[in-house]
Write a protein that holds these residues in place. Sequence first.
Motif, mmCIF file in Angstrom:
data_model
loop_
_atom_site.group_PDB
_atom_site.id
_atom_site.type_symbol
_atom_site.label_atom_id
_atom_site.label_comp_id
_atom_site.label_asym_id
_atom_site.label_seq_id
_atom_site.Cartn_x
_atom_site.Cartn_y
_atom_site.Cartn_z
ATOM 1 N N ARG A 1 0.637 -0.981 0.211
ATOM 2 C CA ARG A 1 0.106 0.014 0.039
ATOM 3 C C ARG A 1 0.612 1.407 0.476
ATOM 4 N N ARG A 2 1.909 1.330 1.166
ATOM 5 C CA ARG A 2 3.108 2.254 0.629
ATOM 6 C C ARG A 2 3.378 2.620 -0.497
ATOM 7 N N ARG A 3 3.733 1.599 -1.152
ATOM 8 C CA ARG A 3 3.939 1.828 -2.940
ATOM 9 C C ARG A 3 2.667 2.538 -3.973
ATOM 10 N N ARG A 4 2.150 2.645 -3.467
ATOM 11 C CA ARG A 4 0.468 2.758 -3.996
ATOM 12 C C ARG A 4 -0.169 2.023 -4.585
ATOM 13 N N TRP A 5 -0.199 -0.198 -4.453
ATOM 14 C CA TRP A 5 -0.748 -1.156 -4.753
ATOM 15 C C TRP A 5 -1.841 -0.591 -4.287
ATOM 16 N N ARG A 6 -2.708 -1.755 -5.485
ATOM 17 C CA ARG A 6 -4.467 -2.140 -4.992
ATOM 18 C C ARG A 6 -3.850 -3.169 -4.357
ATOM 19 N N VAL A 7 -4.494 -4.132 -2.880
ATOM 20 C CA VAL A 7 -4.558 -4.584 -1.915
ATOM 21 C C VAL A 7 -5.416 -5.198 -1.290
ATOM 22 N N VAL A 8 -5.151 -6.767 -1.492
ATOM 23 C CA VAL A 8 -6.677 -7.601 -0.431
ATOM 24 C C VAL A 8 -5.855 -8.971 -0.014
ATOM 25 N N VAL A 9 -6.336 -8.413 1.441
ATOM 26 C CA VAL A 9 -5.067 -9.444 2.412
ATOM 27 C C VAL A 9 -6.278 -11.175 2.188
ATOM 28 N N ARG A 10 -5.976 -12.563 1.817
ATOM 29 C CA ARG A 10 -6.978 -13.220 2.088
ATOM 30 C C ARG A 10 -6.052 -14.639 2.891
ATOM 31 N N GLY A 11 -6.271 -14.196 4.292
ATOM 32 C CA GLY A 11 -5.613 -15.312 4.773
ATOM 33 C C GLY A 11 -4.167 -15.102 4.682
ATOM 34 N N ASN A 12 -3.603 -15.547 4.991
ATOM 35 C CA ASN A 12 -1.646 -15.835 4.659
ATOM 36 C C ASN A 12 -1.473 -15.596 3.197
ATOM 37 N N GLU A 13 -2.241 -14.795 1.992
ATOM 38 C CA GLU A 13 -2.245 -14.164 0.725
ATOM 39 C C GLU A 13 -2.486 -13.171 0.430
ATOM 40 N N LYS B 1 -1.927 -2.842 -9.730
ATOM 41 C CA LYS B 1 -1.295 -1.699 -9.703
ATOM 42 C C LYS B 1 -0.991 -1.874 -11.258
ATOM 43 N N GLY B 2 -1.598 -0.795 -12.547
ATOM 44 C CA GLY B 2 -1.714 0.344 -13.196
ATOM 45 C C GLY B 2 -2.499 0.593 -14.226
ATOM 46 N N TYR B 3 -3.498 0.832 -13.300
ATOM 47 C CA TYR B 3 -4.917 1.619 -13.675
ATOM 48 C C TYR B 3 -4.944 2.402 -14.549
ATOM 49 N N LEU B 4 -4.263 3.279 -13.912
ATOM 50 C CA LEU B 4 -3.890 4.982 -15.204
ATOM 51 C C LEU B 4 -3.627 4.352 -16.388
ATOM 52 N N LYS B 5 -2.801 3.236 -16.859
ATOM 53 C CA LYS B 5 -3.122 3.221 -18.192
ATOM 54 C C LYS B 5 -4.253 3.211 -19.093
ATOM 55 N N GLU B 6 -5.403 2.400 -18.481
ATOM 56 C CA GLU B 6 -6.589 2.580 -18.838
ATOM 57 C C GLU B 6 -7.633 4.433 -18.711
ATOM 58 N N THR B 7 -7.214 4.282 -17.814
ATOM 59 C CA THR B 7 -7.968 5.594 -17.337
ATOM 60 C C THR B 7 -6.887 6.947 -18.012
ATOM 61 N N GLY B 8 -6.196 6.813 -18.845
ATOM 62 C CA GLY B 8 -5.221 8.273 -19.731
ATOM 63 C C GLY B 8 -5.483 7.390 -20.864
ATOM 64 N N ASN B 9 -6.424 6.084 -21.538
ATOM 65 C CA ASN B 9 -6.623 5.842 -22.910
ATOM 66 C C ASN B 9 -7.942 6.779 -22.432
ATOM 67 N N LEU B 10 -9.159 5.959 -21.504
ATOM 68 C CA LEU B 10 -10.101 6.679 -22.010
ATOM 69 C C LEU B 10 -10.317 8.053 -21.549
ATOM 70 N N LEU B 11 -9.212 9.258 -21.253
ATOM 71 C CA LEU B 11 -9.085 10.151 -20.713
ATOM 72 C C LEU B 11 -8.324 10.789 -22.252
ATOM 73 N N PHE B 12 -7.671 10.384 -23.568
ATOM 74 C CA PHE B 12 -7.994 10.727 -24.332
ATOM 75 C C PHE B 12 -8.756 10.741 -25.445
ATOM 76 N N HIS B 13 -8.978 9.699 -25.243
ATOM 77 C CA HIS B 13 -10.242 9.456 -26.529
ATOM 78 C C HIS B 13 -11.593 10.476 -26.394
ATOM 79 N N THR B 14 -11.682 10.562 -24.743
ATOM 80 C CA THR B 14 -13.253 11.863 -24.017
ATOM 81 C C THR B 14 -12.636 12.656 -24.835
ATOM 82 N N SER B 15 -11.316 13.337 -24.612
ATOM 83 C CA SER B 15 -11.107 14.431 -24.749
ATOM 84 C C SER B 15 -10.308 14.760 -26.440
ATOM 85 N N LEU B 16 -10.499 13.685 -27.165
ATOM 86 C CA LEU B 16 -11.075 14.521 -28.354
ATOM 87 C C LEU B 16 -12.318 14.294 -28.563
#
Length: 553
Positions: free
Chosen positions: A153-165, A170-185
């Motif tokens: 979390r400190r490194r800005r990952w989306r985290v889920v803890v399931r027991g010992n796992e 990370k990297g949703y910004l890629k698709e967000t940027g893609n959508l921003l690009f086309h919406t801005s167009l």
Amino acid sequence: MTIVTDRADPEAPRRRPNRALALLRNSWRQLTSMRTALILLFLLAVAAIPGSVLPQRGVNLEKVNQYFVDHPELAPRLDRIGAFEVFGSVWFSAIYLLLFASLIGCILPRLRDHVRALRTRPPAAPKRLERLPQHAVRTGVATDAEAVAAELRRRRWRVVVRGNEVSAEKGYLKETGNLLFHTSLIAVLIGVALGSWFGWHGNRLLVADEDFCNTRQQYAEAKLGPQVDSADLPPFCLTLKSFDARFLESAQPEFYRATVDVEEAGRATRTESFSVNSPLRLGDANVYLLGHGYAPVLRYTDRYGKTQTSTVPFLTSGDATLTSEGLAAFPDVNVDPRTGKRDSNLQVAFEGLYLPTAPQQAPFTRSQFPTERNPAVVLVAYRGNLGMDAGIPGSVYQLDQRQVTNGKLKQVGDKKLAFGEKWTLDDGSVLEFVGTKPYITLSVRYDPGSTLLLGSSAVLLVGLMSSLFGKRRRVWFRVTPAGSGEAADPADGSPTGGSSLMETGGLPRTDYPGFADEFAQLVAAVGGDGEPGERTGGGRDARGPAGTREGAE
């Protein structure tokens, strides 16, 4: 007893598919595909080429008219397909609207899927992490699942803890940027449409000490949007008081500045200055300084002693030294004082060049510098019928050569004049070169979509950078006791104390050559106090039974 079954009656008539509906559905799918959007974007760029190569009526009507003169056979054919009004033509608008619809159809489903992905928790860890492209095992790690999650979390990952796992993404910004690009167009297209429908612009040449008011009649060329009326133009008037221009010795412009008196409704007259890159803002309208030139002042005294003075702008021929061409016409001279009638065959015109810095010796065809170091006019005199009484539209900057061809207008001499010099013609009339006045060319514009265009263009660049540099990836950590002698917490299965074994797997969701290095750094940061165990990466395919890379999940 009645038996009800789900089996359809084999003799029941089958419903025929609606072909029209199927055709519309398939056409919409084709239109909203990304491939179609790219093709339409390419076609829009190709369709805009004629608008930059050929002169456009909304930008420079004089050049369009000159193109008709230079290409009498080709110009009418181009005009029939809208080549001189490209951005308002039917075919350009069709591509524009299809691209608009295609982009909307592409974005909406992707936006829905992206929102769903943002709300979905990272998936559980695969059973066999060693089948992932990146895999590492560390022993003797003094950590647990919660500590691993905290570091991620400190490194800005989306985290889920399931027991010992621990599952992280990370990297949703890629698709967000893609959508921003086309919406801005899309926003850019909307901004252009707003400017086209509700905007207006006009061009005007303004000589020093002359007045100009913002009415459609006073523009040399003007274009109002379909939703704009002449009464909607903001009321203001300008008077050019002075113009300052400086040039380098190479004749390149260094500085332009115009000073005008401004009159606006409800406000006192004020003096404003503006330059090429700093327009004058009057309400919603912007006044842009496009260029400048010189207007020679010529005084003509006819054969009966009557004097007329004409201040005529000479248009620059396109060279850097401001060599200019123009026409000074005197259609109302040589009025017989005995009868009070004007002989239309005794009209006079002077056509030629103005040279701000004339050379010391012939040929006098080109100025040597754009400022007035040795000003001179080189004129050819014509006498006869100028053709102005026929009511046929013509240019005020060029002589009607048809009158010369049919013999109604004859050349009677030529002369080079410096400041203050006089030229006596064969009939005793006199022409004097009095001086010059500067003039400027103005473009007055109102574009309601400009703010939207600026903002959407900025967002478009941000979205493009995010789309190019964003990398989608997932990692999983499984922390288990290193030996059977270590107890585990019965609530979540994590070790309660001592050292543990940490197994890690990583999967890049997009092409990411640097993922192996990032994965190694992440494993070292999370379990840095442990000892490296088995390490695999890049050599094994993460294909599961389903035949996909994420089958191991």
